[in-house]
Design a protein around this motif. Structure first.
Motif, mmCIF file in Angstrom:
data_model
loop_
_atom_site.group_PDB
_atom_site.id
_atom_site.type_symbol
_atom_site.label_atom_id
_atom_site.label_comp_id
_atom_site.label_asym_id
_atom_site.label_seq_id
_atom_site.Cartn_x
_atom_site.Cartn_y
_atom_site.Cartn_z
ATOM 1 N N ALA A 37 4.565 -17.905 -2.273
ATOM 2 C CA ALA A 37 4.854 -16.650 -2.952
ATOM 3 C C ALA A 37 3.704 -15.691 -2.692
ATOM 4 O O ALA A 37 2.528 -16.076 -2.775
ATOM 5 C CB ALA A 37 5.016 -16.879 -4.447
ATOM 6 N N ILE A 38 4.034 -14.453 -2.377
ATOM 7 C CA ILE A 38 3.038 -13.432 -2.093
ATOM 8 C C ILE A 38 3.209 -12.288 -3.080
ATOM 9 O O ILE A 38 4.336 -11.831 -3.322
ATOM 10 C CB ILE A 38 3.201 -12.873 -0.665
ATOM 11 C CG1 ILE A 38 3.186 -14.014 0.362
ATOM 12 C CG2 ILE A 38 2.103 -11.848 -0.371
ATOM 13 C CD1 ILE A 38 1.910 -14.815 0.378
ATOM 14 N N GLY A 39 2.108 -11.845 -3.629
ATOM 15 C CA GLY A 39 2.149 -10.750 -4.582
ATOM 16 C C GLY A 39 1.291 -9.577 -4.143
ATOM 17 O O GLY A 39 0.309 -9.752 -3.412
ATOM 18 N N TRP A 40 1.682 -8.406 -4.565
ATOM 19 C CA TRP A 40 0.860 -7.199 -4.434
ATOM 20 C C TRP A 40 0.413 -6.801 -5.837
ATOM 21 O O TRP A 40 1.236 -6.720 -6.754
ATOM 22 C CB TRP A 40 1.635 -6.057 -3.797
ATOM 23 C CG TRP A 40 1.761 -6.141 -2.313
ATOM 24 C CD1 TRP A 40 2.836 -6.588 -1.605
ATOM 25 C CD2 TRP A 40 0.783 -5.755 -1.341
ATOM 26 N NE1 TRP A 40 2.586 -6.514 -0.264
ATOM 27 C CE2 TRP A 40 1.335 -5.993 -0.071
ATOM 28 C CE3 TRP A 40 -0.502 -5.214 -1.425
ATOM 29 C CZ2 TRP A 40 0.649 -5.727 1.117
ATOM 30 C CZ3 TRP A 40 -1.175 -4.945 -0.252
ATOM 31 C CH2 TRP A 40 -0.616 -5.202 1.001
ATOM 32 N N PHE A 41 -0.878 -6.560 -5.966
ATOM 33 C CA PHE A 41 -1.459 -6.125 -7.224
ATOM 34 C C PHE A 41 -2.237 -4.835 -6.977
ATOM 35 O O PHE A 41 -2.554 -4.504 -5.841
ATOM 36 C CB PHE A 41 -2.408 -7.209 -7.766
ATOM 37 C CG PHE A 41 -1.706 -8.469 -8.158
ATOM 38 C CD1 PHE A 41 -1.339 -9.411 -7.200
ATOM 39 C CD2 PHE A 41 -1.408 -8.733 -9.484
ATOM 40 C CE1 PHE A 41 -0.677 -10.577 -7.553
ATOM 41 C CE2 PHE A 41 -0.750 -9.898 -9.850
ATOM 42 C CZ PHE A 41 -0.384 -10.815 -8.888
ATOM 43 N N ARG A 42 -2.543 -4.133 -8.042
ATOM 44 C CA ARG A 42 -3.380 -2.948 -7.905
ATOM 45 C C ARG A 42 -4.304 -2.829 -9.097
ATOM 46 O O ARG A 42 -4.006 -3.333 -10.184
ATOM 47 C CB ARG A 42 -2.518 -1.686 -7.776
ATOM 48 C CG ARG A 42 -1.704 -1.328 -9.006
ATOM 49 C CD ARG A 42 -0.788 -0.150 -8.695
ATOM 50 N NE ARG A 42 -0.006 0.256 -9.870
ATOM 51 C CZ ARG A 42 0.951 1.181 -9.828
ATOM 52 N NH1 ARG A 42 1.248 1.790 -8.681
ATOM 53 N NH2 ARG A 42 1.605 1.481 -10.922
ATOM 54 N N GLN A 43 -5.420 -2.163 -8.849
ATOM 55 C CA GLN A 43 -6.395 -1.952 -9.911
ATOM 56 C C GLN A 43 -6.960 -0.545 -9.802
ATOM 57 O O GLN A 43 -7.575 -0.196 -8.794
ATOM 58 C CB GLN A 43 -7.516 -2.989 -9.823
ATOM 59 C CG GLN A 43 -8.455 -2.959 -11.003
ATOM 60 C CD GLN A 43 -9.330 -4.193 -11.078
ATOM 61 O OE1 GLN A 43 -9.507 -4.917 -10.108
ATOM 62 N NE2 GLN A 43 -9.875 -4.462 -12.255
ATOM 63 N N ALA A 44 -6.719 0.228 -10.836
ATOM 64 C CA ALA A 44 -7.256 1.579 -10.923
ATOM 65 C C ALA A 44 -8.598 1.518 -11.651
ATOM 66 O O ALA A 44 -8.859 0.581 -12.413
ATOM 67 C CB ALA A 44 -6.268 2.477 -11.663
#
Length: 125
Positions: free
Chosen positions: A33-40
């Motif tokens: 499983a591959i995820g995309w995350f983000r952090q502002a």
């Protein structure tokens, strides 16, 4: 040695598009499983989208549903995040991650074992 390398970030105007890439070495992305995350800045890392292993079921955070699309190219061992109709609130460092949980929901960071270094996405006029 597992390595994930993101690319494709940059500066884009509101309403514009970007396509992020996550190229892997040391593991076959189709098996994980591959995820995309983000952090502002000043915020916690949040899940954006994920794609399950093999079958390739996809899930999205409500904030990006209908605008972002995750896909996988097994021949290139690469996962993509197509981002359309970008908004200033999409500004963040985007990370891809592997070997996590992607079942019915996007998942959370601690569920993933391998991480890339991140790519900056800035949406501004």
């Amino acid at each position: 040695q597992v390595q994930l390398v993101e690319s494709g970030g940059g500066l884009v105007q509101p309403g514009g598009s970007l396509r992020l890439s996550c190229a892997a070495s040391g593991l076959t992305l189709d098996y994980y499983a591959i995820g995309w995350f983000r952090q502002a800045p000043g915020k916690e890392r949040e899940g954006v989208s994920c794609i399950s292993s093999s079958v390739g079921s996809t899930y999205y955070a409500d904030s990006v549903k209908g605008r972002f699309t995750i896909s996988r190219d097994n021949a290139k061992n690469t996962v993509y995040l197509q981002m359309n109709s970008l908004k200033p609130e999409d500004t963040a460092v985007y990370y891809c991650a592997a070997n996590g949980l992607c079942k019915g929901r996007v998942g959370v960071p601690y569920e993933y074992d391998y991480w890339g270094q991140g790519t900056q996405v800035t949406v501004s006029s």
